[in-house]
Design a protein around this motif. Sequence first.
Motif, mmCIF file in Angstrom:
data_model
loop_
_atom_site.group_PDB
_atom_site.id
_atom_site.type_symbol
_atom_site.label_atom_id
_atom_site.label_comp_id
_atom_site.label_asym_id
_atom_site.label_seq_id
_atom_site.Cartn_x
_atom_site.Cartn_y
_atom_site.Cartn_z
ATOM 1 N N UNK A 5 12.289 9.850 19.370
ATOM 2 C CA UNK A 5 11.572 8.946 18.473
ATOM 3 C C UNK A 5 12.027 7.515 18.748
ATOM 4 N N UNK A 26 17.360 3.247 12.517
ATOM 5 C CA UNK A 26 17.166 4.698 12.517
ATOM 6 C C UNK A 26 16.032 5.061 13.476
ATOM 7 N N UNK A 27 15.856 6.364 13.683
ATOM 8 C CA UNK A 27 14.769 6.837 14.532
ATOM 9 C C UNK A 27 13.662 7.431 13.670
ATOM 10 N N UNK A 37 12.281 7.670 6.063
ATOM 11 C CA UNK A 37 13.645 7.930 6.534
ATOM 12 C C UNK A 37 14.603 6.868 6.016
#
Lengths: 94, 253
Positions: A5, A26-27, A37
């Motif tokens: 990702x 983040x991914x 997320x």
Amino acid sequence: MSREWPLWEVFIRGQHGMSHRHVGSLHAPDAERAIRNARDVYTRRNEGVSIWVVESKNITASSPSDKGPMFDPSRDKVYRHPTFYDIPDEVGKM
Amino acid sequence: MATDNALFEFLLRQGDNSLVLGHRLSEWCGMGPALEEDIALANTALDLIGQTRLWLSYAGEVEGAGRSEDDLAYLRDAYDFRNALLLEVPNEDFGRTILREFFFDAFQLPWLHALIDSADERVAEIAAKSAKEASYHLERSAETVIALGDGTDESNAKMTAALAYLWPFAGELMVDDEVDNAIAEAGVAPLPSTIKPAWNATINATFKEALLTRPDSDFAHAGGRNGFRHTEHLGHMLAQMQVLQRSHPGAAW
């Protein structure tokens, strides 16, 4: 195509904060999922009231090797700070 | 089933559903397929355990035998649990875990919204607090079902297998019995069967996007909500969940 990702940068505006602050990255597969997320990774202790995410590749950053020409010239120009004025008492706190 | 303890039975069903699913989700802690999913599952598990505390502490008060939420969670055996069978079967893989949670969330959100109008003030309060969490859970699980169903050939195959396994367990959530009738008569909750249209709508819309085919059967395993016949998996799960209180009775922080 990569199976990883993409990376996203996360900005959160806190309970009393006026502006969004960078809190980390983040991914996530897309922007919607990145927001979710971020909600789970960065606001689980009641840190925020608003989240921004931006894909990391869309951030253009100044280059560390340009540090000298970019920032040194402003070091010795104290007159650019408005510290040479006498502020009348009636103005109060600025 | 005596109707005078119908409220106790009802509260155990609410609490045990969230306790058992919460524990199953917590089994992913540190094992998630990605850090972000790992934390999201742990958050959901914590939400559910938090809801469990509210339901079971109220259940303990209603029972009036001096049992606390911890006594009810950690010192009952499998046949005293009142959770739906769907929630106790093993996680197996990430796809099945998410699909199971989605089946539950699709029921739980309209259910909690209905409970907000409960004649029982405590039930209404707990439902109002839990509904916000359930709303996020459903958004997230539905979205993940779609991502996995409409993902790769492998993820679709795993979701199709998970669906075949879980489908016969889903219906139990919405089959009424005498406890439900007594509770509905008292105005505490509607009949679970009244949630079916909302559940069907969520399932059908999500399956369409997820490229999953709804099985052509309404067969539903029974025996969890009344504790009559749990699967063999619940005992194993409880052995892990309860070991600390069983080996060190009364242990506290």
